[in-house]
Write a protein that holds these residues in place. Sequence first.
Motif, PDB file in Angstrom:
ATOM      1  N   SER A  32      13.558  62.666  82.240  1.00 11.26           N
ATOM      2  CA  SER A  32      13.690  62.409  80.789  1.00 11.26           C
ATOM      3  C   SER A  32      12.499  62.926  79.983  1.00 11.26           C
ATOM      4  N   TRP A  92      11.700  65.831  79.932  1.00 14.67           N
ATOM      5  CA  TRP A  92      12.206  67.119  79.428  1.00 14.67           C
ATOM      6  C   TRP A  92      13.503  66.952  78.637  1.00 14.67           C
ATOM      7  N   THR A  93      14.150  65.801  78.823  1.00  7.56           N
ATOM      8  CA  THR A  93      15.430  65.550  78.129  1.00  7.56           C
ATOM      9  C   THR A  93      15.357  64.179  77.467  1.00  7.56           C
ATOM     10  N   TYR A 149      21.864  71.909  79.920  1.00  6.74           N
ATOM     11  CA  TYR A 149      22.132  70.709  79.105  1.00  6.74           C
ATOM     12  C   TYR A 149      21.346  70.761  77.783  1.00  6.74           C
ATOM     13  N   SER A 150      20.084  71.166  77.876  1.00 10.22           N
ATOM     14  CA  SER A 150      19.207  71.179  76.696  1.00 10.22           C
ATOM     15  C   SER A 150      19.680  72.206  75.669  1.00 10.22           C
ATOM     16  N   VAL A 197      18.201  70.041  72.866  1.00 12.95           N
ATOM     17  CA  VAL A 197      17.213  69.040  73.270  1.00 12.95           C
ATOM     18  C   VAL A 197      15.937  69.723  73.766  1.00 12.95           C
TER      19      VAL A 197
END
Length: 280
Positions: free
Chosen positions: A43, A45-46, A225-226, A231
């Motif tokens: 988390s 990084w996200t 995902y980012s 994100v």
Amino acid sequence: MSRIFSLAVVLLTAASCATTDRSSSVERMYVINCGENRTNDVSRWTPGVNVGKPGAFGNHCYLIRHAKGLMLWDSGNPDRLAALPNGLTNPAGTITAIMRKPLTESLKEIGVAPADIQHFAMSHSHGDHSGNANLFAASTLYMQAPEYDAVFGPEPQKYNFIAANFEKLRGSKVVKLNGDHDVFGDGSVLIKSAPGHTPGHQVLVVRLPKTGPVMLSGDMVHLVYSWNNRVVPSFNFDVPQSERTIDAMKEYTAKTGARLWVNHDMEQHATIPKSPAFVQ
Ligand SMILES: [Zn+2]
């Protein structure tokens, strides 16, 4: 009518093939495994998701063989970590850097010595991208001016840069950039300014002869995902600028049809052939 139409299609196809041939003098690209970084909490990084979840980030270097010479993009975790079977954990205990096979060995396997590489650029200057930068002191270095000033200025540590990773590059031939740059002058390899993660972060667009245009992310985003969810980590140099960069690069990839290869995304990179195999 239909014969005229198909003739037009043939002519259009011929025209677009001619354009492709002329604009891409990239012959092939080697995607080289350049280490792995493990964390106890993804988390970081996200933000907001993967809280307390351990995970691993891949790390890659990219060697481009162009008709006019070789270019290396990013230099991975330091080769010296190959001597440490358990890798090296940072003092905060949040991340462990691993390098199983030195970059020099991977290059040797495909018949390349560091001195053969004329063009060298890093997405940015963090330790997992600049770990072997000193090997390429004889190459021409391409760096955004704000990144150069941060690395070679009085306080590189303020930006989380390790001065020792660059000590042999002080005397290197450098092309300081303030924006985008066409490395070979034929549109086939483009450095694009993509600031935010660091002051002078950049990405690379490579026009592969068969695959088509590919954008190499650096740390613009850390995971697919980012990219999909816009994100970025809160520790980025400038978070709003990082978000604006994602927006600009989404517009660019939509316009050009370039696909994004996310350097640290292990799942995505599992689908991409690794050196000594190559992509075209
Ligand atoms: Zn980084």
